[in-house]
Write a protein that holds these residues in place. Structure first.
Motif, PDB file in Angstrom:
ATOM      1  N   GLY A   1      60.964  48.183  18.374  1.00  0.00           N
ATOM      2  CA  GLY A   1      60.328  49.012  17.356  1.00  0.00           C
ATOM      3  C   GLY A   1      60.809  50.451  17.320  1.00  0.00           C
ATOM      4  N   SER A   2      61.803  50.788  18.142  1.00  0.00           N
ATOM      5  CA  SER A   2      62.240  52.189  18.212  1.00  0.00           C
ATOM      6  C   SER A   2      63.190  52.571  17.075  1.00  0.00           C
ATOM      7  N   GLY A   3      63.700  51.569  16.339  1.00  0.00           N
ATOM      8  CA  GLY A   3      64.559  51.893  15.192  1.00  0.00           C
ATOM      9  C   GLY A   3      66.002  51.434  15.331  1.00  0.00           C
ATOM     10  N   LYS A   4      66.303  50.673  16.378  1.00  0.00           N
ATOM     11  CA  LYS A   4      67.694  50.254  16.629  1.00  0.00           C
ATOM     12  C   LYS A   4      68.272  49.435  15.474  1.00  0.00           C
ATOM     13  N   SER A   5      67.528  48.414  15.055  1.00  0.00           N
ATOM     14  CA  SER A   5      68.048  47.549  13.974  1.00  0.00           C
ATOM     15  C   SER A   5      68.167  48.326  12.677  1.00  0.00           C
ATOM     16  N   THR A   6      67.203  49.193  12.415  1.00  0.00           N
ATOM     17  CA  THR A   6      67.262  49.994  11.191  1.00  0.00           C
ATOM     18  C   THR A   6      68.503  50.886  11.210  1.00  0.00           C
TER      19      THR A   6
HETATM   20  P1  ADP Z   1      64.052  47.856  16.842  1.00  0.00           P
HETATM   21  O1  ADP Z   1      65.312  47.254  16.318  1.00  0.00           O
HETATM   22  O2  ADP Z   1      64.289  48.997  17.788  1.00  0.00           O
HETATM   23  O3  ADP Z   1      63.107  46.851  17.401  1.00  0.00           O
HETATM   24  P2  ADP Z   1      63.449  48.244  14.051  1.00  0.00           P
HETATM   25  O4  ADP Z   1      64.501  49.117  13.498  1.00  0.00           O
HETATM   26  O5  ADP Z   1      63.518  46.780  13.793  1.00  0.00           O
HETATM   27  O6  ADP Z   1      63.302  48.544  15.604  1.00  0.00           O
HETATM   28  O7  ADP Z   1      62.046  48.734  13.517  1.00  0.00           O
HETATM   29  C1  ADP Z   1      61.620  50.099  13.573  1.00  0.00           C
HETATM   30  C2  ADP Z   1      60.290  50.208  12.873  1.00  0.00           C
HETATM   31  O8  ADP Z   1      60.446  50.004  11.481  1.00  0.00           O
HETATM   32  C3  ADP Z   1      59.282  49.169  13.329  1.00  0.00           C
HETATM   33  O9  ADP Z   1      58.009  49.767  13.284  1.00  0.00           O
HETATM   34  C4  ADP Z   1      59.430  48.067  12.284  1.00  0.00           C
HETATM   35  O10 ADP Z   1      58.256  47.306  12.180  1.00  0.00           O
HETATM   36  C5  ADP Z   1      59.700  48.876  11.031  1.00  0.00           C
HETATM   37  N1  ADP Z   1      60.541  48.132  10.080  1.00  0.00           N
HETATM   38  C6  ADP Z   1      61.834  47.796  10.239  1.00  0.00           C
HETATM   39  N2  ADP Z   1      62.307  47.152   9.166  1.00  0.00           N
HETATM   40  C7  ADP Z   1      61.275  47.093   8.280  1.00  0.00           C
HETATM   41  C8  ADP Z   1      61.120  46.554   6.973  1.00  0.00           C
HETATM   42  N3  ADP Z   1      62.122  45.944   6.339  1.00  0.00           N
HETATM   43  N4  ADP Z   1      59.922  46.673   6.385  1.00  0.00           N
HETATM   44  C9  ADP Z   1      58.904  47.285   7.002  1.00  0.00           C
HETATM   45  N5  ADP Z   1      58.958  47.814   8.229  1.00  0.00           N
HETATM   46  C10 ADP Z   1      60.142  47.720   8.865  1.00  0.00           C
END
Ligand code: ADP
Ligand code: ADP
Length: 231
Positions: free
Chosen positions: A40-45
């Motif tokens: 949830g830290s934003g890595k995938s985003t």
């Molecule tokens: P990580 O990859 O570090 O686990 P993410 O980048 O997946 O973190 O997510 C960061 C935050 O953004 C989380 O709170 C996640 O729930 C939220 N989030 C990510 N993608 C979406 C999306 N498409 N819609 C809504 N919330 C999202």
């Protein structure tokens, strides 16, 4: 060297809490970067913004000097197909196609004839040590074998950057390490840079550099603590 790919000051929100709140990272040609940090830290985003899948609310992403965060979805999609390769945790191979057909698919979509596409696909299956799986379907092989096939498919078009989001997340640690070793060797051979998302230190150990993401902000470990520079 000039960065191949860089993100500067990225912000992205899906709701009240920002997913990215000022994230910056720079990737040099051939470099392997691991984005680390809690769930949830934003890595995938951050990975999705770097890859031109998502557009940040603020900040810029530049690829070879072009601001890709300002391009249309059509142009970003064309860029992704020609320059980038992708490996995800699972569920990425087309179940109805053989492993060979899966790896040949990106070349076929790029207009290559079937025979040439399958020849290249065989070469990549061979490099990733899964040539014997060519005729099998994804449902008939193990998770680790599937990740190798997925990596062959990501590398077959000669991408300059491979994005790998938790590529070993569904594997046990021994298989995970084998798969990482194959990815690193294949990237070194082609000169591709790799942007890796992982929360496993043993996987991150295969990178040249670790960037920690926490609460949507980045912290470059190798840029701290003084003992940088040199080689
Ligand atoms: P990580 O990859 O570090 O686990 P993410 O980048 O997946 O973190 O997510 C960061 C935050 O953004 C989380 O709170 C996640 O729930 C939220 N989030 C990510 N993608 C979406 C999306 N498409 N819609 C809504 N919330 C999202
Ligand atoms: P990871 O484990 O790599 O962070 P997730 O399972 O959290 O991946 O997310 C998988 C996909 O769902 C990603 O494309 C992400 O952007 C999206 N996503 C993550 N969190 C949310 C959310 N709260 N709402 C909608 N989509 C989300």
């Amino acid at each position: 060297a000039a960065p191949l790919l860089e993100a500067v000051g990225l912000r992205k929100s899906f709701g009240p809490t920002p997913a990215l709140a000022g994230a910056s990272v720079s990737v040099r040609p051939g470099e392997i970067i691991a984005l680390m940090g809690p769930s949830g830290s934003g890595k995938s985003t951050l990975l999705h913004c770097l890859a031109g899948i998502l557009v940040p609310d603020a900040g810029v992403v530049r690829y070879r000097g072009t601001e890709i965060s300002a391009l249309s979805e059509t142009r970003r999609s064309a860029l992704r197909r020609s320059e980038f390769g992708f490996v995800f945790q699972f569920g990425q191979l087309v179940p109805e196609l053989s492993c060979l057909e899966n790896v040949a698919l990106p070349s076929r979509l790029g207009g290559m004839d079937r025979r040439a596409a399958e020849r290249r696909a065989r070469e990549w299956l061979d490099r990733l040590e899964v040539a014997d799986l060519a005729g099998k379907r994804p449902g008939e092989i193990s998770g680790g074998q599937g990740q190798r096939v997925a990596m062959a498919r990501a590398l077959v078009t000669g991408p300059r950057v491979v994005f790998a989001d938790e590529p070993t997340g569904a594997l046990d640690s021994l298989n995970g390490e084998h798969v990482m070793r194959s990815l690193v060797a294949a990237a070194a051979e082609t000169g591709a840079a790799v942007v890796l998302v992982t929360h496993e230190p043993r996987v991150a150990a295969y990178s040249d550099r670790e960037v920690v993401v926490r609460d949507g902000r980045t912290r470059d470990l190798s840029a701290e603590g003084g003992a940088t520079g040199g080689a």
